[in-house]
Write a protein that holds these residues in place. Structure first.
Motif, PDB file in Angstrom:
ATOM      1  N   CYS A   2       0.971   1.575   9.137  1.00  0.00           N
ATOM      2  CA  CYS A   2       0.911   2.031   7.751  1.00  0.00           C
ATOM      3  C   CYS A   2       0.162   3.371   7.720  1.00  0.00           C
ATOM      4  O   CYS A   2      -0.803   3.590   8.457  1.00  0.00           O
ATOM      5  N   ILE A  58       0.835  -1.208   0.000  1.00  0.00           N
ATOM      6  CA  ILE A  58       0.000   0.000   0.000  1.00  0.00           C
ATOM      7  C   ILE A  58       0.864   1.250   0.000  1.00  0.00           C
ATOM      8  O   ILE A  58       0.715   2.119  -0.863  1.00  0.00           O
ATOM      9  N   CYS A  59       1.773   1.349   0.980  1.00  0.00           N
ATOM     10  CA  CYS A  59       2.601   2.555   1.061  1.00  0.00           C
ATOM     11  C   CYS A  59       3.992   2.353   0.473  1.00  0.00           C
ATOM     12  O   CYS A  59       4.654   3.321   0.104  1.00  0.00           O
ATOM     13  N   TRP A  65      -1.894   4.606   5.648  1.00  0.00           N
ATOM     14  CA  TRP A  65      -3.312   4.471   5.324  1.00  0.00           C
ATOM     15  C   TRP A  65      -4.091   3.894   6.507  1.00  0.00           C
ATOM     16  O   TRP A  65      -5.217   4.320   6.787  1.00  0.00           O
TER      17      TRP A  65
END
Length: 426
Positions: free
Chosen positions: A193, A178-179, A195
């Protein structure tokens, strides 16, 4: 068997427990016969209590006589052993026992173990709190069975994240999908994370004191709109300058590179401070560096330092930025552009209200704002920030732990900075 029937005691003191198996009942049935013929010798002394167990031979086995009126009834024999000398601790013996008993004790040779790596790992695991009570509570929750299973997998480390797959011999990318900034562990995916932290902040659920800020976002529709706008590149055109002469405050999705890879020079009368970070997950060591350049690309100063006990890469990025800002303050730099590779940190500093879970970071940076006439934060990519990164990497790869500040650039990076000076003028 120990973790199920006697996790907090030893076999000789274990009880029948709840819902014992037929095998465990049979073992306990024969334990009494075993105890009758059992002879205990002093080994490492961890299972013997000095004042309760009969371990001293004086015709019959007995506890030693006490020299002092005040004593610790839970004192273990292992506490009387000097591990460095691999023998009894003379001072401890003189303090606790009478001379006649000291002579008897010295006839016993204690065992000083040299722990293997597996034994060390087991001892460290035994010192950690057990998750078994928490796992038991999961099944009592009034929720769907699939949620119970998911929570149990989290506590058991059974989610198929990248770090778990790699530990089982699978070849896969260990970075978060995701990141793209940290190793994809269970803790990272669910809590650290960027998000995930944003979701926790928007949920309004109370967060740990040292973790995320316990705050509910007001006017969710408006905030979500601002947050969505923060995902695009914002062109800063202050004081009537063109986009080529002014630095951009970039707020892109984590892991997305610039369209332009080359190093960008700061505006005239400004200086640019590129901050480099290298973090080692093996020993929690981080290398930090900054390189200060003028409008023409000339390196004015550069510096390096080592940061110890850094828990993750995001923490290393933040600590390196604070160190770089304080360094610019001490060198009396008034107008500076900070070049960072951490896209999330740049977005947090650009619009703190949109990132409530990073309030601590934004407040710590804002605390230093008064030392500068003006500053900006610019998102660099790994190519344009490689000079600062190579200096920081010398800490983690070559173990160069000495901190320093020097004029110009390092001699071994002369070609790189000369190339960036030329490319930035095109």
């Amino acid at each position: 068997m120990k973790s199920r029937y006697f996790p907090y005691s030893d076999f000789l003191n274990a009880t029948l427990g709840a819902r014992p198996s037929y095998a465990w009942r049979s073992i306990l049935h024969g334990r009494e016969l075993l105890v009758q013929g059992l002879v205990k010798n002093i080994g490492n002394g961890k299972s013997f209590k000095v004042w309760i167990d009969a371990w001293l031979e004086d015709g019959l086995m007995r506890p030693p006589w006490r020299r002092n009126n005040y004593f610790n009834p839970d004192l273990r024999i292992s506490e009387l052993i000097d591990r460095d000398k691999r023998d009894w601790d003379e001072e401890a013996l003189e303090y606790h026992f009478l001379p006649a008993d000291i002579i008897r004790i010295k006839k016993i040779k204690p065992v000083v173990e040299t722990l293997s790596s597996n034994q060390t790992t087991r001892e460290e695991a035994n010192r950690l709190p057990s998750l078994n009570p928490v796992k038991a509570q999961v099944w009592d929750l009034q929720t769907d069975p699939k949620i119970k299973v998911f929570l149990w997998k989290i506590l058991s480390g059974a989610l198929p994240v990248a770090t778990a797959l790699i530990s089982r011999g699978m070849r896969t990318d260990n970075l978060c999908q995701i990141c793209g900034e940290e190793d994809e562990s269970i803790n990272h995916v669910l809590f650290t994370c960027s998000w995930a932290r944003q979701v926790w902040a928007l949920s309004g659920i109370p967060s740990p004191v040292e973790g995320f800020q316990n705050e509910t976002v007001q006017k969710s529709c408006e905030d979500w709109k601002e947050w969505a706008e923060a995902q695009v590149v914002e062109e800063e055109d202050e004081n009537g300058g063109s986009s080529d002469d002014q630095p951009r405050r970039v707020s892109q999705n984590c892991g997305t590179d610039h369209l332009l890879k080359r190093w960008k020079r700061p505006p005239k009368e400004w200086l640019k401070c590129n901050v480099g970070v290298s973090w080692s997950s093996r020993n929690r060591l981080a290398g930090a560096s900054w390189v200060l350049r003028d409008y023409e690309g000339n390196v004015v100063l550069h510096s390096r330092c080592a940061l110890v006990s850094v828990m993750d890469k995001k923490d290393a990025q933040f600590k390196a930025l604070i160190w770089a800002i304080e360094s610019m303050k001490s060198h009396r730099v008034e107008k500076v552009v900070f070049g960072l590779e951490d896209a999330c940190l740049v977005k947090v500093l650009a619009k703190p209200s949109v990132w409530p879970s990073f309030r601590f970071q934004s407040m710590e940076v804002g605390r230093l704002r008064g030392s500068f006439r003006d500053w900006k934060f610019f998102l660099e990519n790994s190519f344009s920030n490689r000079g600062a990164f190579f200096i920081a990497q010398s800490v983690t790869s070559d173990c160069r732990l000495q901190s320093y500040v020097d004029r110009g650039h390092p001699s071994w990076l002369r070609g790189l900075f000369a190339e960036e000076m030329v490319s930035s003028s095109v």
